[in-house]
Design a protein around this motif. Structure first.
Motif, short mmCIF file in Angstrom:
data_model
loop_
_atom_site.label_atom_id
_atom_site.label_comp_id
_atom_site.label_asym_id
_atom_site.label_seq_id
_atom_site.Cartn_x
_atom_site.Cartn_y
_atom_site.Cartn_z
N GLY A 111 -9.37 -1.89 11.38
CA GLY A 111 -10.34 -1.37 10.42
C GLY A 111 -9.96 -0.06 9.77
O GLY A 111 -10.79 0.56 9.11
N TYR A 112 -8.71 0.38 9.92
CA TYR A 112 -8.25 1.64 9.34
C TYR A 112 -7.15 1.34 8.33
O TYR A 112 -6.00 1.07 8.70
N TYR A 113 -7.47 1.37 7.05
CA TYR A 113 -6.55 1.06 5.96
C TYR A 113 -6.20 2.36 5.24
O TYR A 113 -7.07 3.02 4.68
N PHE A 114 -4.92 2.75 5.29
CA PHE A 114 -4.50 4.05 4.78
C PHE A 114 -3.28 3.95 3.88
O PHE A 114 -2.48 3.03 4.01
N SER A 115 -3.12 4.94 3.01
CA SER A 115 -1.89 5.15 2.26
C SER A 115 -1.67 6.65 2.15
O SER A 115 -2.63 7.43 2.21
N TYR A 116 -0.41 7.04 1.98
CA TYR A 116 -0.06 8.46 1.93
C TYR A 116 0.93 8.72 0.80
O TYR A 116 1.81 7.91 0.52
N PHE A 117 0.81 9.89 0.17
CA PHE A 117 1.74 10.29 -0.87
C PHE A 117 1.72 11.81 -1.00
O PHE A 117 0.85 12.48 -0.49
N ARG A 118 2.75 12.32 -1.68
CA ARG A 118 2.81 13.75 -1.99
C ARG A 118 2.66 13.93 -3.49
O ARG A 118 3.14 13.10 -4.28
N ASP A 119 2.00 15.01 -3.87
CA ASP A 119 1.85 15.31 -5.29
C ASP A 119 3.14 15.93 -5.83
O ASP A 119 4.15 15.99 -5.12
N LEU A 120 3.11 16.41 -7.02
CA LEU A 120 4.32 16.94 -7.66
C LEU A 120 4.86 18.18 -6.96
O LEU A 120 6.05 18.49 -7.07
N ASP A 145 -5.19 0.96 -2.76
CA ASP A 145 -3.93 0.52 -3.37
C ASP A 145 -3.77 1.11 -4.76
O ASP A 145 -2.69 1.60 -5.12
N ALA A 146 -4.84 1.05 -5.56
CA ALA A 146 -4.77 1.53 -6.94
C ALA A 146 -4.56 3.04 -7.00
O ALA A 146 -3.78 3.53 -7.83
N PHE A 147 -5.23 3.78 -6.14
CA PHE A 147 -5.09 5.24 -6.11
C PHE A 147 -3.66 5.63 -5.74
O PHE A 147 -3.05 6.50 -6.37
N HIS A 148 -3.12 4.98 -4.71
CA HIS A 148 -1.75 5.23 -4.27
C HIS A 148 -0.77 4.89 -5.38
O HIS A 148 0.13 5.69 -5.70
N ALA A 149 -0.92 3.74 -6.01
CA ALA A 149 -0.03 3.31 -7.09
C ALA A 149 -0.10 4.30 -8.26
O ALA A 149 0.93 4.66 -8.84
N ARG A 150 -1.29 4.74 -8.57
CA ARG A 150 -1.47 5.69 -9.67
C ARG A 150 -0.74 7.00 -9.37
O ARG A 150 -0.09 7.58 -10.24
N ALA A 151 -0.86 7.48 -8.15
CA ALA A 151 -0.17 8.72 -7.76
C ALA A 151 1.34 8.58 -7.96
O ALA A 151 1.99 9.49 -8.48
N LEU A 152 1.89 7.44 -7.58
CA LEU A 152 3.33 7.22 -7.74
C LEU A 152 3.70 7.11 -9.22
O LEU A 152 4.74 7.64 -9.64
N GLU A 153 2.86 6.46 -9.98
CA GLU A 153 3.11 6.35 -11.43
C GLU A 153 3.14 7.72 -12.10
O GLU A 153 3.86 7.94 -13.06
#
Length: 125
Positions: free
Chosen positions: A104-113, A81-89
């Motif tokens: 048992g599979y907890y995931f989040s996804y994001f794109r960089d700049l 959660d923290a890593f994903h939030a930081r990426a968005l910030e």
């Protein structure tokens, strides 16, 4: 502590790609772990996700880089959660909020700049 742990590739011919990767990866000890919702397949080595062939999340045709993603493993869902939030910030864009994607599979996804897709995840409960 984070670690880079797996890679994915995109495909426009998922049935053919799964046949190809089954044959290519099986002899080196990577086997199908589960079918991906895009129609693709996720492979494991020693019970751990190692590689996947997928249909791109954005619904556009797969190209070199569209469907490609780096995954970072974490020890807890809170770290994901923290890593994903930081990426968005930092200006990244959301490609999938943190959450359970299977037992048992907890995931989040994001794109960089630049639009490169990254994943943060926690395996196991």
């Amino acid at each position: 502590m984070a670690a880079l742990t797996y890679a994915t590739v995109g495909s426009n011919r998922l049935d053919e790609a799964k046949t190809f990767y089954d044959a290519l990866l099986g002899p080196i000890g990577m086997t199908a772990l589960f079918e991906h919702p895009s129609g693709g397949r996720v492979y494991a080595q020693g019970g751990t996700i190692a590689f996947a062939v997928l249909g791109p999340y954005d619904g556009q045709p797969a190209t070199v880089g569209n469907g490609g993603m780096a995954g970072f493993s974490f020890d807890t869902p809170a770290e994901v959660d923290a890593f994903h939030a930081r990426a968005l910030e930092l200006g990244g864009t959301d490609e999938g909020a943190p959450g359970e994607r299977g037992p048992g599979y907890y995931f989040s996804y994001f794109r960089d700049l630049d639009g490169n897709k990254l994943c943060a995840f926690k395996l196991g409960r």
